[in-house]
Scaffold this motif. Sequence first.
Motif, short mmCIF file in Angstrom:
data_model
loop_
_atom_site.label_atom_id
_atom_site.label_comp_id
_atom_site.label_asym_id
_atom_site.label_seq_id
_atom_site.Cartn_x
_atom_site.Cartn_y
_atom_site.Cartn_z
N PHE A 137 -5.58 -16.18 3.52
CA PHE A 137 -4.50 -15.66 4.35
C PHE A 137 -3.39 -15.00 3.55
CE2 PHE A 137 -6.24 -18.21 7.89
CZ PHE A 137 -6.24 -17.21 8.85
N VAL A 138 -3.27 -15.32 2.26
CA VAL A 138 -2.36 -14.53 1.42
C VAL A 138 -2.89 -13.10 1.30
CG1 VAL A 138 -1.60 -14.21 -0.97
CG2 VAL A 138 -1.30 -16.42 0.13
N LEU A 139 -4.20 -12.97 1.09
CA LEU A 139 -4.82 -11.63 1.05
C LEU A 139 -4.69 -10.94 2.40
CD1 LEU A 139 -8.08 -12.44 -0.97
CD2 LEU A 139 -6.11 -11.12 -1.76
N TYR A 140 -4.87 -11.71 3.47
CA TYR A 140 -4.76 -11.18 4.83
C TYR A 140 -3.36 -10.64 5.09
CZ TYR A 140 -4.73 -11.33 9.99
OH TYR A 140 -4.62 -11.03 11.32
N GLY A 141 -2.33 -11.42 4.71
CA GLY A 141 -0.95 -10.98 4.91
C GLY A 141 -0.62 -9.75 4.09
N TYR A 142 -1.14 -9.71 2.86
CA TYR A 142 -0.91 -8.53 2.01
C TYR A 142 -1.51 -7.28 2.64
CZ TYR A 142 -1.46 -5.28 -1.88
OH TYR A 142 -1.44 -4.15 -2.66
N MET A 143 -2.75 -7.38 3.13
CA MET A 143 -3.40 -6.22 3.74
C MET A 143 -2.71 -5.82 5.05
SD MET A 143 -5.64 -5.30 1.63
CE MET A 143 -6.17 -3.95 2.68
N GLN A 144 -2.20 -6.81 5.79
CA GLN A 144 -1.50 -6.49 7.03
C GLN A 144 -0.26 -5.66 6.76
OE1 GLN A 144 0.38 -9.77 9.18
NE2 GLN A 144 -0.35 -8.92 11.12
N GLU A 145 0.48 -6.03 5.72
CA GLU A 145 1.68 -5.26 5.39
C GLU A 145 1.32 -3.92 4.76
OE1 GLU A 145 6.09 -6.00 3.38
OE2 GLU A 145 4.48 -7.46 3.10
N LEU A 146 0.26 -3.91 3.94
CA LEU A 146 -0.15 -2.67 3.25
C LEU A 146 -0.60 -1.60 4.23
CD1 LEU A 146 -0.78 -1.19 0.58
CD2 LEU A 146 -3.08 -2.20 0.69
N ALA A 196 8.63 -31.26 10.46
CA ALA A 196 8.51 -29.98 11.16
C ALA A 196 9.85 -29.25 11.21
CB ALA A 196 7.99 -30.20 12.58
N SER A 197 10.91 -29.99 11.46
CA SER A 197 12.24 -29.38 11.52
C SER A 197 12.66 -28.81 10.17
CB SER A 197 13.27 -30.40 12.00
OG SER A 197 12.92 -30.90 13.28
N LEU A 198 12.45 -29.59 9.10
CA LEU A 198 12.79 -29.10 7.76
C LEU A 198 11.97 -27.88 7.39
CD1 LEU A 198 13.22 -32.37 5.63
CD2 LEU A 198 14.99 -30.73 6.29
N MET A 199 10.67 -27.91 7.77
CA MET A 199 9.80 -26.77 7.47
C MET A 199 10.33 -25.51 8.13
SD MET A 199 6.76 -26.10 6.02
CE MET A 199 5.86 -27.63 6.09
N CYS A 200 10.68 -25.61 9.40
CA CYS A 200 11.20 -24.45 10.12
C CYS A 200 12.51 -23.96 9.51
CB CYS A 200 11.42 -24.80 11.60
SG CYS A 200 9.89 -25.06 12.52
N VAL A 201 13.44 -24.89 9.24
CA VAL A 201 14.73 -24.51 8.67
C VAL A 201 14.55 -23.86 7.31
CG1 VAL A 201 16.92 -25.40 7.79
CG2 VAL A 201 16.03 -26.24 9.95
N GLY A 202 13.71 -24.47 6.45
CA GLY A 202 13.48 -23.92 5.12
C GLY A 202 12.91 -22.52 5.14
N LEU A 203 11.89 -22.31 5.98
CA LEU A 203 11.26 -20.99 6.02
C LEU A 203 12.15 -19.96 6.71
CD1 LEU A 203 7.56 -21.98 6.74
CD2 LEU A 203 8.49 -20.96 4.67
N THR A 222 1.76 -22.61 8.02
CA THR A 222 3.18 -22.28 7.90
C THR A 222 3.61 -22.24 6.44
OG1 THR A 222 3.65 -23.29 10.05
CG2 THR A 222 5.52 -22.92 8.61
N CYS A 223 3.10 -23.19 5.66
CA CYS A 223 3.40 -23.21 4.23
C CYS A 223 2.89 -21.95 3.53
CB CYS A 223 2.80 -24.44 3.57
SG CYS A 223 3.58 -25.98 4.02
N ARG A 224 1.71 -21.52 3.92
CA ARG A 224 1.15 -20.34 3.23
C ARG A 224 1.97 -19.08 3.54
NH1 ARG A 224 -0.22 -15.71 6.31
NH2 ARG A 224 -0.72 -16.46 8.40
N LYS A 225 2.75 -19.10 4.63
CA LYS A 225 3.60 -17.96 4.93
C LYS A 225 4.64 -17.75 3.83
CE LYS A 225 3.22 -17.95 9.98
NZ LYS A 225 2.22 -19.01 10.10
N ALA A 226 5.13 -18.87 3.27
CA ALA A 226 6.09 -18.75 2.17
C ALA A 226 5.44 -18.06 0.98
CB ALA A 226 6.59 -20.14 1.76
N MET A 227 4.17 -18.41 0.69
CA MET A 227 3.44 -17.77 -0.40
C MET A 227 3.21 -16.30 -0.10
SD MET A 227 2.08 -18.10 -3.37
CE MET A 227 1.97 -19.88 -3.57
N THR A 228 2.90 -15.98 1.16
CA THR A 228 2.69 -14.59 1.56
C THR A 228 3.95 -13.77 1.33
OG1 THR A 228 1.11 -15.29 3.25
CG2 THR A 228 2.03 -13.08 3.47
#
Length: 364
Positions: free
Chosen positions: A46-55, A157-164, A285-291
């Motif tokens: 999904f990191v590759l997927y996100g990169y291609m989506q933006e590209l 879940a709340s911390l995850m949302c706030v952090g991202l 959701t965590c992988r979104k941060a990496m993306t």
Amino acid sequence: MSVSIKIEDAQPSLPKVRLKIICFDITNYSQTKQFLICSTAVFIFFVLYGYMQELIFTIEGFKPYGWYLTLVQFGFYSIFGLIEKYATSISKRKIPIKTYILLAALTLGTMGFSNSSVGYLNYPTQVIFKCCKLLPVMAGSILIQGKRYGPLDFISASLMCVGLILFTLADSKISPNFNTSGVIMISLALLCDAVIGNVQEKSMKKSGASNAEVVLYSYSIGFAYLFIIMVISGSFTDGITFFAQNPKQTYGYAFIFSLTGYLGIQIVLTLVRTCGAFVTVTVTTCRKAMTIIISFIFFNKPFVFQYLTSGLLVVIAIYLNLYSKKNPMSFDDLFYKIIYLKRYIPLGHTRKQERFHKLSVSNY
């Protein structure tokens, strides 16, 4: 990477499910190892997927063709699903067609609106909305499947949302690109996202259907939905014309985008099956941060200190989520721990007394 799931001879009430990633059988691994393997694969694809989506949206003039990209993507997914179906000798459908009609509509909504929103919002702004789906998915699990969660799950879940949100908000302040149409699209994608994971989990566990079956029927029916809509609206011809101007780049990017997405979907379905919808959404959701980090590196985004503090919140949220799985705690347990520790451990207590009282409260 693909996932093949076969139902072996077993008791009718407890079918034995074989979990395979490429040629590796992970069925006999512990749930922790299965979780780590699937999570790593989700991050990679999904990191590759996100990169291609933006590209792909960096192609000049591509902005209005997000729905045609979704149609092409669904077409590739249907082809990949057919190939896997015949490769794994899957013949009989196990989930009712009515369920697939609903799943196809939800899948079309979440992916179509998500793809289209990239043309109207910058990528970090899009993630601000998408990373907030943890709490709706949790609510969906409670309403649809009757699940119960402890206080640590809600805090995580709340911390995850706030952090991202803070992580991506830092970038949106630097280069804001808000558009009402984009906000509506990503909000609709979020609503579909909140339901689809729980419907998939409930259906797959009840019927024992394979990943290949779920992907094939969900995306092929979704392709039919979108094809009819685009033909009626006239946008189908416009999409073909634009893609034909530079087919190697447009269809080439779309193929890589679809392939990484398809393989990622297979792993996500395996994660849903083994760990549940809430844990799966936590991982995605965590992988979104990496993306977003990859997006900063390859698309020249500035860096600010707020990214570090936001990332720390995400790390704490991950730890709490994992801790809650190993040490389940209800709201009553938390209440009694707070009240009894405050009531019976005076100021200046010894460590030995603290350990004794903690043990007593835990046993209570």
